[in-house]
Design an enzyme around this catalytic site. Structure first.
Site, PDB file in Angstrom:
ATOM      1  CB  SER A   2      -2.008 -31.426  -7.306  1.00 39.04           C
ATOM      2  OG  SER A   2      -1.489 -30.160  -7.614  1.00 39.04           O
ATOM      3  CE1 TYR A  19       0.198 -30.862  -2.594  1.00 43.29           C
ATOM      4  CE2 TYR A  19       0.401 -29.635  -4.582  1.00 43.29           C
ATOM      5  CZ  TYR A  19      -0.241 -30.151  -3.409  1.00 43.29           C
ATOM      6  OH  TYR A  19      -1.739 -30.001  -3.600  1.00 43.29           O
TER       7      TYR A  19
END
Length: 232
Positions: free
Chosen positions: A128, A141
């Site tokens: 990501s 995250y």
């Protein structure tokens, strides 16, 4: 060893993982999926597994070995995205993030390495932009995706000598919901097609450590928090 190529993919019940699995199936691979929630399509070859549970993952990998004597591609796609400020994030959110986004990929890698070494196969990890582009509310995250980036680089360094390659694919915004047809996001079908091309068309004497993909069209809107990450 069976002749049909086999791909193991996590998190194929929807979104990007589903796009990857369907594209691999269309390219002639036998797909085996590890999903916590079943998608139901027979071509997914699902094994139900809570990836946050090491014991469940160990049993799922045993089932993979019962189903096939070869493994050519292993795609780690599953992820937990727990958002909240440092003040808000509780122990359970941190534990789930670390378990699914970091520990489970490492355990899956350890459990599948013998088969990937035998086939000279490839690991693909879906990362990501959050690993390098931080945002308010994204501590868990971003931290776990940054850890995944380090894991992939070390894996590539260690395993090239055994004929195994590892690549981190860091995408921008993907239209992961069935109803989302936004022109400023990558479609799941396009992302799946890209992963198949990466696996099937990479020259044998070439290894890609990390590759970044973005939507072709960018919506020029200033945002805050995770929404800003969607606009990269």
């Amino acid at each position: 060893m069976s002749e049909q190529r086999v791909a193991l993919v996590t998190g194929t019940n929807r979104g990007a993982g589903n796009g990857i699995a369907l594209a691999l199936h269309a390219a002639g691979y036998r797909v085996i999926s590890l999903n916590r929630t079943p998608g139901g399509a027979p071509e997914l070859g699902e094994i139900i597994c809570d990836l946050s549970d090491p014991a469940a993952l160990t049993e799922a990998l045993a089932e993979v070995r019962r189903r096939t004597d070869r493994l050519d591609v292993c795609v780690w796609n599953a992820a937990v995205r727990r958002l909240g400020t440092m003040e808000e994030l509780d122990e359970e959110s941190w534990a789930a993030s670390v378990a699914v986004n970091l520990v489970s990929p490492a355990l899956l890698t350890r459990g599948t390495l013998p088969m990937l070494r035998e086939s000279g196969g490839m690991y693909v990890f879906v990362g990501s932009h959050a690993a390098t582009r931080y945002f308010e509310g994204g501590a868990a995250y971003s931290a776990t995706k940054a850890g995944l980036k380090a894991l992939v680089e070390v894996l590539l360094l260690e395993e090239r000598g055994h004929g195994v390659r590892a690549v981190l694919v860091s995408p921008g915004a993907i239209a992961n919901r069935a109803w989302d047809d936004s022109p400023t996001k990558i479609s799941t079908a396009s992302f799946g097609s890209f992963v198949v091309d990466l696996v099937d068309r990479m020259p044998a004497d070439l290894a890609v450590g990390e590759i970044e993909v973005r939507p072709a069209v960018l919506e020029q809107v200033r945002e805050h928090g995770i929404a800003r990450l969607q606009r990269v």
